[in-house]
Design an enzyme around this catalytic site. Structure first.
Site, PDB file in Angstrom:
ATOM      1  N   LYS A  13       0.836  -1.219   0.000  1.00  0.00           N
ATOM      2  CA  LYS A  13       0.000   0.000   0.000  1.00  0.00           C
ATOM      3  C   LYS A  13       0.864   1.260   0.000  1.00  0.00           C
ATOM      4  O   LYS A  13       0.602   2.202  -0.729  1.00  0.00           O
ATOM      5  CB  LYS A  13      -0.878   0.066   1.261  1.00  0.00           C
ATOM      6  CG  LYS A  13      -1.969  -0.960   1.333  1.00  0.00           C
ATOM      7  CD  LYS A  13      -2.950  -0.633   2.455  1.00  0.00           C
ATOM      8  CE  LYS A  13      -2.344  -0.624   3.851  1.00  0.00           C
ATOM      9  NZ  LYS A  13      -1.921  -1.922   4.350  1.00  0.00           N
ATOM     10  N   ARG A  88      -9.626   1.568   8.815  1.00  0.00           N
ATOM     11  CA  ARG A  88      -9.296   0.164   9.057  1.00  0.00           C
ATOM     12  C   ARG A  88     -10.466  -0.600   9.642  1.00  0.00           C
ATOM     13  O   ARG A  88     -10.357  -1.801   9.871  1.00  0.00           O
ATOM     14  CB  ARG A  88      -8.143   0.089  10.040  1.00  0.00           C
ATOM     15  CG  ARG A  88      -6.785  -0.075   9.385  1.00  0.00           C
ATOM     16  CD  ARG A  88      -5.773  -0.005  10.491  1.00  0.00           C
ATOM     17  NE  ARG A  88      -4.572  -0.739  10.256  1.00  0.00           N
ATOM     18  CZ  ARG A  88      -3.462  -0.217   9.753  1.00  0.00           C
ATOM     19  NH1 ARG A  88      -3.433   1.011   9.338  1.00  0.00           N
ATOM     20  NH2 ARG A  88      -2.372  -0.952   9.658  1.00  0.00           N
ATOM     21  N   ARG A 127      11.153  -6.084   5.077  1.00  0.00           N
ATOM     22  CA  ARG A 127      10.940  -4.649   4.858  1.00  0.00           C
ATOM     23  C   ARG A 127      11.951  -3.838   5.683  1.00  0.00           C
ATOM     24  O   ARG A 127      12.238  -4.162   6.826  1.00  0.00           O
ATOM     25  CB  ARG A 127       9.512  -4.286   5.285  1.00  0.00           C
ATOM     26  CG  ARG A 127       9.243  -2.803   5.333  1.00  0.00           C
ATOM     27  CD  ARG A 127       7.776  -2.472   5.235  1.00  0.00           C
ATOM     28  NE  ARG A 127       6.960  -3.008   6.312  1.00  0.00           N
ATOM     29  CZ  ARG A 127       5.637  -2.893   6.344  1.00  0.00           C
ATOM     30  NH1 ARG A 127       4.993  -2.324   5.353  1.00  0.00           N
ATOM     31  NH2 ARG A 127       4.951  -3.389   7.351  1.00  0.00           N
ATOM     32  N   ARG A 162      11.196  -1.926  11.040  1.00  0.00           N
ATOM     33  CA  ARG A 162      10.171  -1.389  11.932  1.00  0.00           C
ATOM     34  C   ARG A 162      10.026  -2.308  13.136  1.00  0.00           C
ATOM     35  O   ARG A 162      10.063  -3.524  13.003  1.00  0.00           O
ATOM     36  CB  ARG A 162       8.834  -1.338  11.188  1.00  0.00           C
ATOM     37  CG  ARG A 162       8.548  -0.019  10.562  1.00  0.00           C
ATOM     38  CD  ARG A 162       7.338  -0.083   9.659  1.00  0.00           C
ATOM     39  NE  ARG A 162       6.125  -0.579  10.303  1.00  0.00           N
ATOM     40  CZ  ARG A 162       4.928  -0.537   9.737  1.00  0.00           C
ATOM     41  NH1 ARG A 162       4.777  -0.053   8.517  1.00  0.00           N
ATOM     42  NH2 ARG A 162       3.873  -1.011  10.364  1.00  0.00           N
ATOM     43  N   ARG A 174      -1.542  -8.514  13.556  1.00  0.00           N
ATOM     44  CA  ARG A 174      -1.982  -7.495  12.594  1.00  0.00           C
ATOM     45  C   ARG A 174      -2.755  -8.138  11.441  1.00  0.00           C
ATOM     46  O   ARG A 174      -3.742  -7.583  10.954  1.00  0.00           O
ATOM     47  CB  ARG A 174      -0.773  -6.716  12.066  1.00  0.00           C
ATOM     48  CG  ARG A 174      -0.293  -5.672  13.083  1.00  0.00           C
ATOM     49  CD  ARG A 174       1.192  -5.416  12.993  1.00  0.00           C
ATOM     50  NE  ARG A 174       1.598  -4.716  11.809  1.00  0.00           N
ATOM     51  CZ  ARG A 174       2.847  -4.774  11.306  1.00  0.00           C
ATOM     52  NH1 ARG A 174       3.774  -5.502  11.888  1.00  0.00           N
ATOM     53  NH2 ARG A 174       3.146  -4.089  10.239  1.00  0.00           N
TER      54      ARG A 174
HETATM   55  P1  AMP Z   1       0.795   0.662   9.387  1.00  0.00           P
HETATM   56  O1  AMP Z   1       2.039   1.463   9.176  1.00  0.00           O
HETATM   57  O2  AMP Z   1      -0.359   1.108   8.522  1.00  0.00           O
HETATM   58  O3  AMP Z   1       1.046  -0.828   9.304  1.00  0.00           O
HETATM   59  O4  AMP Z   1       0.328   0.960  10.890  1.00  0.00           O
HETATM   60  C1  AMP Z   1       1.129   0.606  11.979  1.00  0.00           C
HETATM   61  C2  AMP Z   1       0.260   0.491  13.234  1.00  0.00           C
HETATM   62  O5  AMP Z   1      -0.329   1.777  13.524  1.00  0.00           O
HETATM   63  C3  AMP Z   1      -0.915  -0.457  13.114  1.00  0.00           C
HETATM   64  O6  AMP Z   1      -0.542  -1.808  13.386  1.00  0.00           O
HETATM   65  C4  AMP Z   1      -1.866   0.095  14.184  1.00  0.00           C
HETATM   66  O7  AMP Z   1      -1.433  -0.278  15.471  1.00  0.00           O
HETATM   67  C5  AMP Z   1      -1.655   1.590  14.055  1.00  0.00           C
HETATM   68  N1  AMP Z   1      -2.612   2.182  13.095  1.00  0.00           N
HETATM   69  C6  AMP Z   1      -2.347   2.675  11.852  1.00  0.00           C
HETATM   70  N2  AMP Z   1      -3.463   3.114  11.255  1.00  0.00           N
HETATM   71  C7  AMP Z   1      -4.478   2.903  12.139  1.00  0.00           C
HETATM   72  C8  AMP Z   1      -5.879   3.121  12.109  1.00  0.00           C
HETATM   73  N3  AMP Z   1      -6.497   3.616  11.016  1.00  0.00           N
HETATM   74  N4  AMP Z   1      -6.598   2.784  13.213  1.00  0.00           N
HETATM   75  C9  AMP Z   1      -6.009   2.274  14.306  1.00  0.00           C
HETATM   76  N5  AMP Z   1      -4.699   2.009  14.394  1.00  0.00           N
HETATM   77  C10 AMP Z   1      -3.925   2.316  13.326  1.00  0.00           C
END
Ligand code: AMP
Length: 222
Positions: A13, A88, A127, A162, A174
């Site tokens: 994404k 989400r 990654r 990360r 996740r």
């Molecule tokens: P990502 O970089 O999109 O994988 O996000 C990393 C982490 O941030 C996720 O595993 C969630 O813990 C938190 N996070 C990101 N976007 C959201 C969202 N829209 N709602 C809730 N938690 C989020």
């Protein structure tokens, strides 16, 4: 154009959103990235969000929704944006519709990326991200390695893994959350007639950058 990226973690994404952003000038708004920035600066929001993120859980809507709203109100997002990581859940999708309608806007395109599960786990483990907060370029040690190992091609800063990509338990969590809470959004947006599903897989030689070029070509053709 107002675009949303959907798809499990590790489907690309961020890569697709970044490319579309570069080509169109619309900002890529990644909620995960905003949280990570706040965590690294140890802001109140970051300290609170980290309690959930480190375990692979979702940050509560009371924190996430107002954060997205204030970002969408910024001047650079008025011509269009690419939301990456939000919404989400169905509740977040409804909250987004509500805030956009207050702004006289709506979601116009939802890009849904699908990748075989074995490839997803492998991609998350391989990654790497740039540690420079103003760069944040993403690499993959197998699919898209930097020219010099551990160093960002763009800005020369060190790369790192990360925190939530290091822990296989957090990765599993996740993916479970994605299946349970985020995948219902596919139907939600299909019913609105704005869903575009794309397979991203090394097995069929169709990667994020290919999908992104196809989407940009379609946007430009309109
Ligand atoms: P990502 O970089 O999109 O994988 O996000 C990393 C982490 O941030 C996720 O595993 C969630 O813990 C938190 N996070 C990101 N976007 C959201 C969202 N829209 N709602 C809730 N938690 C989020």
């Amino acid at each position: 154009m107002n675009i949303i990226m959907l798809g499990a973690q590790g489907t690309g994404k961020g890569t697709v959103a970044g490319f579309i952003s570069q080509e169109t000038g619309w900002p890529q708004i990644s909620t995960g990235e905003i949280f990570r920035k706040n965590i690294s600066h140890q802001t109140q929001l970051g300290i609170e969000a980290d309690k959930y993120i480190s375990k692979g859980n979702l940050v509560p809507d009371e924190i996430t929704v107002p954060m997205v709203k204030s970002r969408l109100l910024q001047p650079d997002a008025q011509e269009g944006f690419i939301l990456d990581g939000f919404p989400r859940t169905l509740q977040q999708a409804e909250a987004l519709d509500e805030m956009l309608s207050e702004m006289g806007k709506k979601v116009e395109l939802v890009v849904n990326l699908e990748t075989p599960r074995e490839e997803i786990i492998d991609r998350m483990m391989t990654r790497r991200v740039c540690t420079n907060p103003n760069c944040k370029e993403t690499y993959n040690t197998k699919l898209h390695p930097p020219k010099v190992e551990g160093i960002c091609d763009k800005c020369g800063s060190p790369l790192k893994q990360r925190e939530d990509d290091k822990d296989p338990k957090a990765i599993e969590r996740r993916l479970e959350i994605y299946e349970e809470k985020t995948s219902p959004l596919i139907d939600f947006y299909k019913q609105k007639g704005i869903l575009r599903t794309e397979t991203v897989s090394i097995a069929i030689n169709h990667l994020g950058k290919d999908v992104a070029s196809e989407i940009v070509a379609d946007i430009n053709a309109k």
